[in-house]
Design an enzyme around this catalytic site. Structure first.
Site, mmCIF file in Angstrom:
data_model
loop_
_atom_site.group_PDB
_atom_site.id
_atom_site.type_symbol
_atom_site.label_atom_id
_atom_site.label_comp_id
_atom_site.label_asym_id
_atom_site.label_seq_id
_atom_site.Cartn_x
_atom_site.Cartn_y
_atom_site.Cartn_z
ATOM 1 N N CYS A 119 1.102 -1.153 -0.271
ATOM 2 C CA CYS A 119 0.148 0.197 0.170
ATOM 3 C C CYS A 119 0.999 1.538 -0.294
ATOM 4 O O CYS A 119 0.539 2.492 -0.690
ATOM 5 C CB CYS A 119 -1.290 -0.067 1.262
ATOM 6 N N CYS A 120 2.275 1.635 1.139
ATOM 7 C CA CYS A 120 2.424 2.459 0.944
ATOM 8 C C CYS A 120 3.683 2.491 -0.527
ATOM 9 O O CYS A 120 3.601 3.813 -0.612
ATOM 10 C CB CYS A 120 3.693 2.591 2.088
ATOM 11 N N CYS A 201 -0.949 8.688 7.233
ATOM 12 C CA CYS A 201 -2.469 7.523 6.898
ATOM 13 C C CYS A 201 -3.305 7.237 7.725
ATOM 14 O O CYS A 201 -3.061 6.759 9.148
ATOM 15 C CB CYS A 201 -2.457 6.329 5.945
ATOM 16 N N CYS A 204 -3.760 2.945 9.592
ATOM 17 C CA CYS A 204 -2.069 3.137 9.887
ATOM 18 C C CYS A 204 -2.056 4.277 10.989
ATOM 19 O O CYS A 204 -0.753 3.670 11.507
ATOM 20 C CB CYS A 204 -1.369 3.063 8.704
ATOM 21 N N CYS A 227 7.616 4.438 5.671
ATOM 22 C CA CYS A 227 7.161 3.947 4.585
ATOM 23 C C CYS A 227 7.225 3.547 3.387
ATOM 24 O O CYS A 227 6.642 2.535 2.565
ATOM 25 C CB CYS A 227 6.231 5.342 3.861
#
Length: 243
Positions: A119-120, A201, A204, A227
């Site tokens: 995702c990062c 985010c 998270c 990240c």
């Protein structure tokens, strides 16, 4: 033409500015021929306003790259607009993943739950790399006190294969950050007062209790502390967790 050896250039710059204050490192970095084309990357997070204020003083037209992962807190987005306006930053550029990348990688917005590294990567690292490919160096707000992996951070460090990173606040203590904000009457990120000393985010990031490491609310309970836009030796930095 820039020297192709990153280690040599980083060493030369660290020797040149070893005893300079943070704002002087920043002031000289934006014009030093050993650095070339430079941009600031800012999350507009809990402590970002310090470097943003310094930029507004020494180079208000410097490119400021803001990564909108489209999963940020609404408070961060509002703070970004407010700080850019107050400090009269004239070249803030918002970076995002493309619609096609989101559709291919995370159509339902839950990838952070199953694979936070991935995702990062597609929401932050890949979009940022697209933009940073046009620069020779970028400025970060990293500091030695933030966690163990940053304990030996220098003002200038190589980022293979072809860029340098500039860390003007590398040697600052937590109290230096707070003192600068107070002395310059800088606006605070609204989530700091709610227990978020480090802000990423929304899915998270969690509040931090008294006595915890300030970054313990980032990816809480996972073997992850970065990240992905900050690599050491080209590899993702991970913190060690006990069994």
């Amino acid at each position: 033409m820039l020297d192709g050896n990153l280690d040599t250039r980083a060493g030369r710059l660290n020797d040149r500015y070893r005893h300079h204050a943070a704002i002087e490192v920043l002031r000289r970095a934006v014009t030093d021929p050993d650095l070339g084309r430079v941009a600031l990357v800012s999350s507009f997070g809990a402590e970002s306003v310090v470097l943003l204020h310094m930029v507004s003083v020494v180079a208000p037209g410097l490119p400021v790259l803001f990564i909108d992962t489209q999963m940020l807190f609404p408070e961060t987005l509002a703070y970004q607009r407010d700080v850019a306006r107050r400090l009269a930053l004239t070249n803030v550029q918002t970076i995002t993943a493309t619609d096609a990348e989101i559709a291919a990688n995370d159509p339902d917005g839950t990838l952070n739950q199953t694979n936070p590294d991935a995702c990062c990567d597609f929401r932050k690292t890949v979009p940022l790399e697209r933009v940073l490919s046009g620069y020779d160096a970028w400025i970060t707000g990293r500091k030695r006190f933030q966690n163990g992996q940053r304990a030996a951070l220098e003002f200038f460090e190589p980022e293979p294969p072809a860029r340098l990173r500039v860390n003007p606040l590398a040697h600052w203590r937590p109290e230096d950050v707070q003192d600068y904000m107070i002395e310059n009457r800088l606006p605070r990120h609204p989530l700091v007062a709610q227990g978020y000393p480090s802000i990423g985010c929304a899915p998270c990031t969690s509040p931090v209790a008294a006595g915890e490491d300030p970054r313990s609310g980032r990816w809480r309970g996972q073997a992850k502390s970065e990240c992905g836009i900050h690599f050491i030796g080209g590899r993702m930095v991970r913190k060690q967790v006990s069994a």
